[in-house]
Design a protein around this motif. Structure first.
Motif, PDB file in Angstrom:
ATOM      1  N   TYR A 130       0.825  -1.205   0.000  1.00  0.00           N
ATOM      2  CA  TYR A 130       0.000   0.000   0.000  1.00  0.00           C
ATOM      3  C   TYR A 130       0.862   1.259   0.000  1.00  0.00           C
ATOM      4  O   TYR A 130       1.968   1.274   0.551  1.00  0.00           O
ATOM      5  CB  TYR A 130      -0.895   0.040   1.239  1.00  0.00           C
ATOM      6  CG  TYR A 130      -2.008  -0.957   1.239  1.00  0.00           C
ATOM      7  CD1 TYR A 130      -3.260  -0.649   0.701  1.00  0.00           C
ATOM      8  CD2 TYR A 130      -1.822  -2.220   1.792  1.00  0.00           C
ATOM      9  CE1 TYR A 130      -4.297  -1.569   0.720  1.00  0.00           C
ATOM     10  CE2 TYR A 130      -2.846  -3.156   1.811  1.00  0.00           C
ATOM     11  CZ  TYR A 130      -4.083  -2.824   1.274  1.00  0.00           C
ATOM     12  OH  TYR A 130      -5.103  -3.750   1.288  1.00  0.00           O
ATOM     13  N   HIS A 131       0.311   2.303  -0.600  1.00  0.00           N
ATOM     14  CA  HIS A 131       0.826   3.654  -0.419  1.00  0.00           C
ATOM     15  C   HIS A 131       0.049   4.271   0.740  1.00  0.00           C
ATOM     16  O   HIS A 131      -1.177   4.136   0.814  1.00  0.00           O
ATOM     17  CB  HIS A 131       0.615   4.482  -1.686  1.00  0.00           C
ATOM     18  CG  HIS A 131       1.395   3.976  -2.858  1.00  0.00           C
ATOM     19  ND1 HIS A 131       2.668   4.426  -3.162  1.00  0.00           N
ATOM     20  CD2 HIS A 131       1.088   3.062  -3.810  1.00  0.00           C
ATOM     21  CE1 HIS A 131       3.107   3.805  -4.232  1.00  0.00           C
ATOM     22  NE2 HIS A 131       2.166   2.972  -4.657  1.00  0.00           N
TER      23      HIS A 131
ATOM     24  N   ALA B 142      -0.961   7.655   2.956  1.00  0.00           N
ATOM     25  CA  ALA B 142      -1.032   9.091   3.207  1.00  0.00           C
ATOM     26  C   ALA B 142      -1.564   9.258   4.620  1.00  0.00           C
ATOM     27  O   ALA B 142      -2.529   8.585   4.997  1.00  0.00           O
ATOM     28  CB  ALA B 142      -1.961   9.767   2.205  1.00  0.00           C
TER      29      ALA B 142
ATOM     30  N   THR C  52      -3.819   3.102  -0.022  1.00  0.00           N
ATOM     31  CA  THR C  52      -4.322   2.783  -1.353  1.00  0.00           C
ATOM     32  C   THR C  52      -3.341   1.870  -2.066  1.00  0.00           C
ATOM     33  O   THR C  52      -2.123   1.980  -1.887  1.00  0.00           O
ATOM     34  CB  THR C  52      -4.526   4.056  -2.196  1.00  0.00           C
ATOM     35  OG1 THR C  52      -3.302   4.803  -2.255  1.00  0.00           O
ATOM     36  CG2 THR C  52      -5.616   4.936  -1.599  1.00  0.00           C
TER      37      THR C  52
ATOM     38  N   VAL D 105      -2.820   1.872  -5.285  1.00  0.00           N
ATOM     39  CA  VAL D 105      -2.162   2.718  -6.281  1.00  0.00           C
ATOM     40  C   VAL D 105      -1.962   4.099  -5.661  1.00  0.00           C
ATOM     41  O   VAL D 105      -2.861   4.629  -5.008  1.00  0.00           O
ATOM     42  CB  VAL D 105      -3.009   2.827  -7.561  1.00  0.00           C
ATOM     43  CG1 VAL D 105      -2.335   3.715  -8.587  1.00  0.00           C
ATOM     44  CG2 VAL D 105      -3.279   1.436  -8.141  1.00  0.00           C
ATOM     45  N   GLU D 106      -0.793   4.673  -5.838  1.00  0.00           N
ATOM     46  CA  GLU D 106      -0.510   5.987  -5.259  1.00  0.00           C
ATOM     47  C   GLU D 106      -1.547   7.006  -5.727  1.00  0.00           C
ATOM     48  O   GLU D 106      -1.806   7.119  -6.934  1.00  0.00           O
ATOM     49  CB  GLU D 106       0.881   6.451  -5.645  1.00  0.00           C
ATOM     50  CG  GLU D 106       1.303   7.738  -4.971  1.00  0.00           C
ATOM     51  CD  GLU D 106       2.742   8.113  -5.272  1.00  0.00           C
ATOM     52  OE1 GLU D 106       3.212   9.128  -4.720  1.00  0.00           O
ATOM     53  OE2 GLU D 106       3.387   7.385  -6.060  1.00  0.00           O
TER      54      GLU D 106
ATOM     55  N   VAL E 172      -8.058  11.788  -0.154  1.00  0.00           N
ATOM     56  CA  VAL E 172      -7.205  11.473  -1.294  1.00  0.00           C
ATOM     57  C   VAL E 172      -8.070  11.322  -2.539  1.00  0.00           C
ATOM     58  O   VAL E 172      -9.219  10.865  -2.461  1.00  0.00           O
ATOM     59  CB  VAL E 172      -6.382  10.185  -1.064  1.00  0.00           C
ATOM     60  CG1 VAL E 172      -5.543  10.283   0.195  1.00  0.00           C
ATOM     61  CG2 VAL E 172      -7.278   8.954  -1.016  1.00  0.00           C
TER      62      VAL E 172
END
Length: 299
Positions: free
Chosen positions: A63-64, A66, A82, A84-85, A114
Motif C-alpha cells: 500500500y501507499h 497518506a 491505497t 495505487v498511489e 485522497v
C-alpha cells in the motif's frame, strides 16, 4: 476472525473500502493488524486513531500510505492506504479547512482525503471528536471523568457545525471534478435506534444525544450523502462496529455502530455488500472497533 457479511443484489466483484479505528497503530500491529490487512486486502483502507508520531507510523506492505498524525502526542491521527498511489492528498495540516470554526481542530490529525488514481473517487478519512455530556446531564459520582460544565460537548458541537459546511464544500468539489465522494471513519455518533444495542439509556449518553443525531441526519439525504451500510443492511439492528473494552460487552455483542461510510448517490448505488470483521473472541481483538468493509461495483 468472525466475518459478519451482508450482501446486496448483484454482488459481482468490484473494489473494497475499509474503515478501521485501530485505537493505536502500534498496539494494533502487536495484536495482528498486519495479518488482517494481508488477508483481507481491501483496495482502500481508511484508518483513524493512529496515536503516534510520524516516525512511528511504519509501512504497510502493498500500500501507499497518506497520513496526518496531528500535533497532539499519542492522540488522534488519520490515514488512507491505497493500492495505487493517489493523484492528490489533502490534509488540514497542509491545506487548512476553509469553513470558519475548524481552525482550532486543523492540527489535531482528524481529516485527510485522497483522490484515487485508478478510479474517479475521492475518499476522506475522518476521526470526529468524541465529545462529552452537556452540563445539565453531568452528575458528579456517576461519570468516569470529572464534570467539565459541558466544555467537551460544546467543543464537539462547534466541530459539527463547522464540519458540515466543509463537508458540503468538499463533496461538491469532488463532483465538479467528475469524482464521487466517500466519507468514511469513526464519527463517534450513532444515528438511529438500530445503531445502539441498548438505545433507550443511550439517549442521555455522548454519541447518541438528540442534537448529535439531528446533525447526522442533516448531512445525509438522497441528493447529498447516503449511509450505505444502513441502505444495505435495512431497517433492523446493527451491524455493530464498536464494543467497550470493559465487562462482557464484546462477548455479549452489546455495542454501537459509530463507524460509517457515507457516499454520494452515484457511488451509493454501486454498494454491493458490507461486512464487519469482528474477532471470534475478546482476547483476539485488534481494537475496541472492528473493521467495516464495503464492496462497491466498478462504474
Amino acid at each position: 476472525m468472525v466475518m459478519v457479511q451482508l450482501r446486496g443484489p448483484g454482488d459481482d466483484g468490484g473494489f473494497e473500502v475499509a474503515s478501521f479505528n485501530v485505537n493505536g497503530i502500534r498496539a494494533a500491529r502487536r495484536r495482528g493488524f498486519g495479518d488482517w490487512l494481508a488477508h483481507r486486502g481491501p483496495e482502500v483502507v481508511a484508518i483513524q486513531e493512529l496515536r503516534c508520531g510520524a516516525a512511528d507510523v511504519g509501512g504497510f506492505p502493498g500500500y501507499h500510505a497518506a497520513y496526518d498524525v496531528g500535533s497532539i502526542p499519542g492522540r488522534n491521527g488519520v490515514a488512507v492506504l491505497t493500492r495505487v498511489e493517489p493523484v492528490a492528498v489533502r490534509s488540514w495540516d497542509v491545506t487548512p479547512p476553509v469553513a470558519r470554526g475548524l481552525g482550532e481542530f486543523a492540527t489535531e490529525g482528524r481529516y485527510l482525503e485522497v483522490d484515487l488514481a485508478d478510479r474517479p473517487l475521492t475518499v476522506a478519512s475522518l476521526y470526529l471528536p468524541k465529545g462529552g455530556l452537556p452540563a445539565d446531564l453531568q452528575k458528579p459520582g456517576s461519570m468516569r471523568e470529572k464534570p467539565d460544565g459541558g466544555a467537551k460537548h460544546a467543543r464537539k458541537m462547534r466541530f459539527l457545525a463547522a464540519f458540515a459546511r466543509e463537508l458540503d464544500r468538499n463533496r461538491r468539489a469532488a463532483l465538479r471534478a467528475g469524482r464521487e465522494f466517500l466519507l468514511v471513519g469513526d464519527l463517534n455518533i450513532a444515528h438511529r435506534e438500530h445503531d445502539v444495542t441498548n438505545w433507550r439509556p443511550a439517549r442521555k449518553m455522548e454519541g447518541f444525544l438528540p442534537e448529535e443525531r439531528e446533525w447526522f441526519g442533516s448531512i445525509i439525504g438522497p441528493r447529498r450523502l447516503i449511509d450505505v451500510v444502513r441502505r444495505l443492511h435495512g431497517d433492523r439492528p446493527g451491524p455493530l462496529t464498536w464494543w467497550s473494552w470493559a465487562g462482557e460487552s464484546f462477548t455479549k455483542d452489546v455495542g454501537w455502530r459509530i463507524d460509517h461510510q457515507l457516499a454520494t448517490p452515484g457511488l451509493a448505488r454501486r454498494a454491493r455488500s458490507v461486512r464487519v470483521d469482528k474477532e471470534p473472541a475478546a482476547d483476539r481483538r485488534l481494537s475496541d472497533h472492528a473493521p467495516l468493509v464495503v464492496r462497491y461495483a466498478e462504474a
